[in-house]
Design an enzyme around this catalytic site. Structure first.
Site, PDB file in Angstrom:
ATOM      1  N   SER A  49       7.511   1.833 -36.480  1.00 22.38           N
ATOM      2  CA  SER A  49       7.792   2.511 -37.748  1.00 22.38           C
ATOM      3  C   SER A  49       7.180   3.910 -37.806  1.00 22.38           C
ATOM      4  CB  SER A  49       7.292   1.659 -38.920  1.00 22.38           C
ATOM      5  OG  SER A  49       5.921   1.372 -38.764  1.00 22.38           O
ATOM      6  N   ALA A  53       0.411   3.036 -32.551  1.00 20.97           N
ATOM      7  CA  ALA A  53      -0.463   2.055 -31.887  1.00 20.97           C
ATOM      8  C   ALA A  53      -0.752   0.921 -32.858  1.00 20.97           C
ATOM      9  CB  ALA A  53      -1.764   2.717 -31.463  1.00 20.97           C
ATOM     10  N   GLU A 100       6.674   2.028 -22.962  1.00 20.85           N
ATOM     11  CA  GLU A 100       5.733   2.959 -23.605  1.00 20.85           C
ATOM     12  C   GLU A 100       4.677   3.399 -22.596  1.00 20.85           C
ATOM     13  OE1 GLU A 100       5.994   1.324 -28.202  1.00 20.85           O
ATOM     14  OE2 GLU A 100       4.484   0.487 -26.892  1.00 20.85           O
TER      15      GLU A 100
HETATM   16  C1  5RP Z   1       5.535  -0.957 -30.206  1.00 24.18           C
HETATM   17  C2  5RP Z   1       4.182  -0.372 -30.441  1.00 24.18           C
HETATM   18  C3  5RP Z   1       3.970   0.358 -31.719  1.00 24.18           C
HETATM   19  O1  5RP Z   1       3.507   1.631 -31.444  1.00 24.18           O
HETATM   20  C4  5RP Z   1       2.946  -0.377 -32.543  1.00 24.18           C
HETATM   21  O2  5RP Z   1       3.362  -1.726 -32.704  1.00 24.18           O
HETATM   22  C5  5RP Z   1       2.741   0.285 -33.901  1.00 24.18           C
HETATM   23  O3  5RP Z   1       3.859   0.056 -34.704  1.00 24.18           O
HETATM   24  P1  5RP Z   1       4.019   0.731 -36.125  1.00 24.18           P
HETATM   25  O4  5RP Z   1       4.145   2.204 -35.901  1.00 24.18           O
HETATM   26  O5  5RP Z   1       5.295   0.115 -36.668  1.00 24.18           O
HETATM   27  O6  5RP Z   1       2.822   0.371 -36.961  1.00 24.18           O
HETATM   28  O7  5RP Z   1       3.289  -0.443 -29.639  1.00 24.18           O
HETATM   29  O8  5RP Z   1       5.575  -1.674 -28.996  1.00 24.18           O
END
Ligand code: 5RP
Length: 221
Positions: free
Chosen positions: A30, A83, A103
């Protein structure tokens, strides 16, 4: 202030590192989605982007941004991603969205990694968030047994297949006091594609959106 507003503020602040005409790496989640929206709104034109997941590729294309193959781009000047946890050394847990392997590849292939987050992601010590590991399906049980031997409690992520056709084990209660050592140890288990620790290649810059709307910047020494 909501966590979405803090994520958006951090994502917009990352635009400062985007250079006109460059090719950049774009993360998943997100917070990364807010960054794609900021890219789409900005009149400055990047040449294209390497996506860290199929879903990010789709969002980039919808925003009118060319999606390029990392094999054709060479080293990227910038990678921007969110993250799940970040510690004061800018080491991360990632993979809550299951895109950790791509990633990690795009982060490794980038000169600068700017991590964007809301303040809830900052921790003194990694490990409250379960550590995701991408595993080849046939190695699932073997890897789970090996993880138990080193003190973790693995749980198969329900009905989830990664973009690479693999499964995710989420590891609870793992001692991550030495993130680099744990990353190396888990990554060398047969059948593990990679784990969601980003300690060998941490972020270079952290942008955290805070409650009052300001964005705090930390640069790794
Ligand atoms: C996806 C990730 C995202 O960066 C992590 O889950 C953070 O997500 P968000 O920005 O929705 O809080 O590692 O694999």
């Amino acid at each position: 202030m909501s966590s979405a507003t803090m994520k958006k503020a951090a994502a917009e602040a990352a635009m400062e590192w985007v250079i006109d005409g460059s090719i950049i790496g774009v993360g998943t989640g997100s917070t990364a989605d807010f960054f794609i929206e900021a890219l789409a709104r900005n009149p400055m034109k990047i040449k294209g982007a390497v996506a860290s997941s199929d879903s990010t590729a789709e969002k980039l294309r919808s925003a009118g941004i060319d999606v390029l193959d990392l094999n054709a781009t060479g080293t990227l000047s910038l990678y921007v991603d969110g993250a799940d946890e970040v510690n004061p050394r800018l080491e991360l847990i990632k993979g809550g969205g299951g895109a950790l392997t791509r990633e990690k590849i795009v982060a490794a292939a980038s000169t600068r990694f700017v991590c964007i987050a809301d303040s809830s992601k900052q921790v003194d010590r990694l490990g409250e968030f379960p550590l995701p590991i991408e595993v080849l399906p046939m190695a699932r049980s073997y890897v789970a047994r090996e993880i138990v031997k080193i003190g973790g409690d693995p749980e198969l992520r329900d009905r989830f297949t990664t973009d690479n056709g693999n499964v995710i084990l989420d590891i609870y209660n793992m001692n991550l006091s030495d993130p680099t050592a744990v990353e190396q140890r888990i990554n060398q288990l047969a059948g593990v594609v990679t784990c969601g620790l980003f300690a060998l290649r941490p972020a270079d810059i952290l942008l955290v959106g805070r409650d009052g709307g300001e964005v705090e910047k930390t640069t790794r020494d």
